[in-house]
Design a protein around this motif. Sequence first.
Motif: not given
Length: 195
Positions: A15-38
């Motif tokens: 059940l926890l695994g399914m909820l974690g999969t649901l959270v990972a599927t719905v939220l938009p935090y797969w890639r976040t902008s990198a603050h490097i260099g300039s």
Amino acid sequence: MASAALELMGFFLGLLGMLGTLVATVLPYWRTSAHIGSNIVTAVANMKGLWMECVYQSTGAFQCETYNSMLALSSDLQASRALMVISLVLSVFAIAMAALGMQCTVCLEGTGSAKSRVAGAAGGLFVTAGFLALIPVSWTTHEVVQTFYRPNIPSSMKFELGECLYVGVSPCVLQSNEQPLHRTEKQERQQTHLK
């Protein structure tokens, strides 16, 4: 009694695994902008997920835009969406089957062998759902890391691993532990029937 405790533990891990999969599927935090260099100005942070892109500004404004066309998406994003949704559907079926096959439920009470087969099948579905969720998470992780280290891409276009990729790995681990728990239960039931 120990087998019933193992079944309950396996059920709640699933059940926890399914909820974690649901959270990972719905939220938009797969890639976040990198603050490097300039690109060290952190006034704007970009986030990309399976279903939408979001922008967070330092003023507190959070704005998201869903992907408008399914056909305009890249093939890896389409495949990731499909695998995560299939993983969620299999997890729901596995939870339903595990509830039917557990000793503490009265469903399928008269047939002990059918109940143990249902519990074993639920464990197999949990493992399959975990591996299906692991594929897009590891695929996206690989892509983000490879893109980050390419020298020909400007710093403003580089992304880092988002929180959903970390959240997406944990359900895979939780659901992959289901089959041994249900298999142990099946073996214990067979031994008690032989006595």
